[in-house]
Enzyme design. Structure first.
Site, PDB file in Angstrom:
ATOM      1  N   GLU A  53       3.231  -4.802   3.151  1.00 55.53           N
ATOM      2  CA  GLU A  53       2.864  -5.182   1.368  1.00 55.53           C
ATOM      3  C   GLU A  53       3.664  -4.911   0.146  1.00 55.53           C
ATOM      4  OE1 GLU A  53      -0.568  -5.441   0.637  1.00 55.53           O
ATOM      5  OE2 GLU A  53      -1.548  -3.775   1.679  1.00 55.53           O
ATOM      6  N   ASP A  67      -2.278  -6.428  -7.677  1.00 56.41           N
ATOM      7  CA  ASP A  67      -1.840  -5.554  -6.803  1.00 56.41           C
ATOM      8  C   ASP A  67      -0.264  -4.880  -7.732  1.00 56.41           C
ATOM      9  OD1 ASP A  67      -3.578  -5.128  -5.798  1.00 56.41           O
ATOM     10  OD2 ASP A  67      -2.806  -6.693  -3.620  1.00 56.41           O
TER      11      ASP A  67
END
Length: 147
Positions: A53, A67
């Site tokens: 991520e 995000d």
């Protein structure tokens, strides 16, 4: 949000990335363990997710998906883009961009439990990288770590 506020937000996010802390896989796994994740299987999976991520970068921001932080927590459901804490984790997205990842971990564990609650789903499915990279045995992510 006005154009000038949007530009200011982008400048602040870009400026904050310059001084980001980038954890090692073992430092990250140790932080997760410190916050209650004791299963080696789960520690490996969380470490895999953080690697894919954000590359363990505390100041990672994906402006396309919205995000934030080391675990790439989404603003749509979980954090507020204003200075007032809110949404599912009752935090600001900016609080996910500090070198202390306590807020990130607490929110991620909340997301994990909410995703799995009342369903047969695995809570890790809230992260897109889980299905693509982190299913199965992820013990290699914590090998060599003193856990």
């Amino acid at each position: 949000m006005s154009l000038s506020k949007s530009i200011l937000l982008v400048v602040l996010v870009v400026a904050s990335v310059v001084n980001a802390k980038v954890y090692t896989k073992c430092e990250f796994a140790q932080e997760m363990k410190k916050h209650g994740v004791t299963s080696h299987a789960d520690l490996g999976t969380w470490t895999c997710i953080a690697s894919h991520e954000s590359a363990f970068n505390t100041k990672a921001v994906n402006s396309v998906s919205g995000d934030y932080g080391i675990l790439q927590i989404n603003h749509y459901y979980w954090c507020s883009t204003t200075s007032t804490p809110g949404k599912g984790c009752n935090i600001t997205c900016a609080s996910l961009l500090t070198d202390d990842i306590t807020v990130d971990i607490k929110c991620a564990l909340h997301i994990f439990s909410e995703t799995a609650k009342g369903s047969t789903k695995n809570g890790f499915t809230a992260w897109v990288t889980y299905k693509k990279y982190c299913t199965g045995d992820q013990s290699s992510w914590i090998s060599g770590c003193s856990l």
